[in-house]
Motif scaffolding. Structure first.
Motif, PDB file in Angstrom:
ATOM      1  N   SER A 160      74.135  98.983 -19.035  1.00  0.00           N
ATOM      2  CA  SER A 160      74.452  98.112 -20.180  1.00  0.00           C
ATOM      3  C   SER A 160      73.722  96.781 -20.081  1.00  0.00           C
ATOM      4  N   THR A 161      73.622  96.236 -18.884  1.00  0.00           N
ATOM      5  CA  THR A 161      72.912  94.965 -18.690  1.00  0.00           C
ATOM      6  C   THR A 161      71.455  95.112 -19.112  1.00  0.00           C
ATOM      7  N   LYS A 187      71.197  95.351 -22.925  1.00  0.00           N
ATOM      8  CA  LYS A 187      71.445  94.035 -23.532  1.00  0.00           C
ATOM      9  C   LYS A 187      70.211  93.147 -23.417  1.00  0.00           C
ATOM     10  N   LEU A 230      70.411  90.273 -25.976  1.00  0.00           N
ATOM     11  CA  LEU A 230      71.796  89.816 -25.837  1.00  0.00           C
ATOM     12  C   LEU A 230      72.050  89.201 -24.466  1.00  0.00           C
ATOM     13  N   ILE A 256      76.272  99.130 -28.747  1.00  0.00           N
ATOM     14  CA  ILE A 256      76.473  98.763 -27.344  1.00  0.00           C
ATOM     15  C   ILE A 256      77.967  98.737 -27.033  1.00  0.00           C
ATOM     16  N   ASP A 276      74.652 102.888 -26.222  1.00  0.00           N
ATOM     17  CA  ASP A 276      75.237 102.705 -24.889  1.00  0.00           C
ATOM     18  C   ASP A 276      76.526 103.520 -24.794  1.00  0.00           C
TER      19      ASP A 276
END
Length: 303
Positions: free
Chosen positions: A43-44, A47, A52, A83, A156
């Motif tokens: 997820s990081t 982003k 993000l 996400i 995601d």
């Protein structure tokens, strides 16, 4: 052409380096499965691609352009994303929620009915989203990401919390997008079984580091059949095999060889015995994808 590329991408939170020197390559028209255990940094990474989260180091290229604060908005107009979990106004209907996103994205109004049809929500478009099931909310989030029919779709964990029928429906939708609309899909998951059924390219991340990146076929190739031998002297057996140009590796007390025919296996047994090395065990083995995933990530695979 690669639709998404990252070079030396890093993200640090305090003393913890969550993403380390990540080099992703997402080919155009692919369904790229971004796979790894929970907390691996998926997820990081997504982003950061979407702007993000700000990278600590490294660079990101989308559609052949280096992403920076000046061109980020222009690039993201061609990107759809979902996400973690979808955002929505519970007191509004599905159609009203999409109308807000359509206005913000500057997408054609006709897209609303089309994406509702694609995700099979056209019969529920007048219902308040607060009364949607979890699967319907996920499909509404996907519909919002599809508005404007972007070149790149980033999803995601899109099957999180869905029942088996919902997972199957989401998988079929994702698989149809490249062929039907020419989209490239970057989809993350901690479920190997899901990625195996929808992706054609795979990247596997472990503790922020990319440990595998290739086609799904190349990952499957790692699960080829092989022979495992245990002898009275594995070291001497390995030396003899090397002299005979038979490749082998030593793993957990066994010599691992390519698969041989029955005739060649019998010949090998006689060859070792002639050199006073007794064959104690000969097994035909095949690593499952789950075994390979375990080896690459060092964690229990979710299946």
């Amino acid at each position: 052409m690669n639709i998404v590329e990252t070079r030396g991408l890093c993200k640090q939170y305090g003393q913890a380096m969550r993403v380390k020197q990540l080099n992703l390559s997402v080919p155009e028209g692919a369904v790229y499965g971004f796979l790894g255990p929970n907390g691996a940094g998926k997820s990081t990474t997504l982003k950061m691609v979407l702007g993000l989260a700000k990278p600590t180091a490294g660079e990101i290229t989308v559609f052949g352009k280096h992403v920076n604060p000046h061109n980020r908005i222009a690039i993201l107009k061609q990107v759809g994303s979902l996400i973690e979990s979808p955002s929505y106004y519970g007191h509004l209907t599905g159609e009203e929620n999409l109308r807000i996103v359509q206005t913000l994205r500057g997408a054609p109004e006709k897209d609303i009915q089309e994406v509702l049809s694609i995700v099979r929500l056209d019969g529920q478009k007048g219902k308040q989203v607060a009364h949607y099931s979890l699967g319907m909310k996920q499909r509404l989030g996907l519909a919002a990401a599809l508005l404007g029919f972007p070149k790149l779709l980033i999803l995601d964990e899109p099957t999180n919390g869905l029942d088996p029928a919902g997972i199957q429906e989401m998988r079929e939708l994702i698989c149809s997008l490249p062929g039907q609309f020419g989209m490239t899909v970057l989809v993350s998951s901690h479920l190997l079984s899901e990625i195996d059924q929808m992706a054609d390219h795979v990247g596997i991340i472990r503790e922020g580091e990319l440990v595998f990146q290739d086609t799904l076929a190349a990952l499957h190739a790692r699960s080829r059949h092989h022979l495992a031998l245990r002898t009275t002297d594995n070291g001497e057996a390995a030396r003899l095999l090397g002299e005979s140009r038979i490749p082998c590796t030593l793993e957990e007390g066994y010599l691992i060889l390519p698969l041989l025919t029955d005739a060649d296996a019998a010949k090998l047994s006689r060859f070792l015995a002639a050199h006073r090395v007794d064959l104690l065990r000969m097994e035909e083995r095949q690593k499952s994808l789950e075994d390979i995933f375990l080896e690459l990530t060092g964690k229990a695979a979710s299946l």
